[in-house]
Structures are given as structure tokens and as C-alpha cells.
Design a protein around this motif. Structure first.
Motif, mmCIF file in Angstrom:
data_model
loop_
_atom_site.group_PDB
_atom_site.id
_atom_site.type_symbol
_atom_site.label_atom_id
_atom_site.label_comp_id
_atom_site.label_asym_id
_atom_site.label_seq_id
_atom_site.Cartn_x
_atom_site.Cartn_y
_atom_site.Cartn_z
ATOM 1 N N LYS A 1 0.841 -1.202 0.000
ATOM 2 C CA LYS A 1 0.000 0.000 0.000
ATOM 3 C C LYS A 1 0.878 1.253 0.000
ATOM 4 C CE LYS A 1 -3.156 2.516 2.963
ATOM 5 N NZ LYS A 1 -3.227 2.848 4.359
ATOM 6 N N GLU B 1 1.209 4.193 -2.891
ATOM 7 C CA GLU B 1 0.894 5.582 -2.568
ATOM 8 C C GLU B 1 2.077 6.531 -2.765
ATOM 9 O OE1 GLU B 1 -0.608 5.392 1.424
ATOM 10 O OE2 GLU B 1 -2.557 4.598 0.785
ATOM 11 N N THR B 2 3.278 6.031 -2.533
ATOM 12 C CA THR B 2 4.461 6.893 -2.606
ATOM 13 C C THR B 2 5.255 6.713 -3.888
ATOM 14 O OG1 THR B 2 5.877 5.266 -1.502
ATOM 15 C CG2 THR B 2 4.739 6.889 -0.097
#
Length: 132
Positions: free
Chosen positions: A39, A43-44
Motif C-alpha cells: 500500500k 501511494e508513494t
């Protein structure tokens, strides 16, 4: 020379802490940490392989933030976030307050007392005090 802690490591620790608090879990499984890491990576847009995740867990273990016994084969899957919970479990084990008759778990109790090895079924049978 001190190097900064990678952002992905910081986010990993925060996410593990939040999940453990939200779900009232004293420990998390390594497989769940991998899901959290996936996750974070999405996201990054940063990469983290399994080796780096284990390195981050070892770092946080060394810092005293969590317990990760990577050298103990039977404990590699568990990352303990609530150290007080672990102490209570160990104290209860020493007293062997089990929900069922101890004779059922005689082998498990003997293994713990002689080698310090906990079986999952023995942990599941310990009567723990309220952990709040």
C-alpha cells in the motif's frame, strides 16, 4: 555518519502502529506487514522489497519500538508491537493458567519451560488478564 531514516520505513512503522491500535492487536503478522508495504509503495511510488522491509523491522526492533525475532524461525512471522502484552503472556505462561486442563498441553508447557519455545495453541489457551 548518520543516515536519515527512509520515508517508506517511517510510513511502515506508522501504519503498523495505527493498525495495531485500531484493531487492538498486540502483534501483526509479517504477511500483513507486506500488505501494508504494498500500500505504501503504491501511494508513494517508492520501491521496497522483502529484504528492505525486514531491515526496517530489524531497525525498529533495535530502537525498541517493536519486537521482531528474525533469527528465531518460529517467530519470524510475528511482529510484536505491544511489549507489555508479551510480558503478560510470559507471566501467565510461567504460572500456566490455561483455560483447559494443563495435562492437555503438557508437551507444549514442557517445551516452553525447557527451551523457551511457545506453540500457537498454548498461546491461544492462556487466560490473559484484561490488557487495557
Amino acid at each position: 555518519k548518520e543516515e536519515p531514516i527512509p520515508l517508506t520505513w517511517i510510513l511502515l512503522e506508522i501504519e503498523i502502529r495505527m493498525l495495531c491500535r485500531r484493531e487492538r492487536m498486540p502483534y501483526i503478522l509479517f504477511s500483513d506487514v507486506m500488505v501494508i508495504a504494498d500500500k505504501i509503495m503504491s501511494e508513494t511510488n517508492k520501491k521496497m522489497d522483502e529484504r528492505e522491509i525486514k531491515t526496517a523491522l530489524k531497525f525498529y526492533h533495535t530502537c525498541g519500538i517493536l519486537l521482531y525475532f528474525h533469527e528465531v524461525k518460529s517467530m519470524r512471522e510475528y511482529i510484536i508491537f505491544d511489549v507489555n502484552w508479551l510480558f503478560k503472556v510470559l507471566a501467565e505462561l510461567m504460572q500456566c493458567k490455561l483455560r483447559t486442563k494443563p495435562i492437555v498441553y503438557k508437551k507444549d508447557v514442557a517445551q516452553f519451560r525447557s527451551a523457551g519455545m511457545l506453540s500457537k495453541r498454548l498461546i491461544d489457551e492462556i487466560e490473559l488478564p484484561d490488557l487495557k
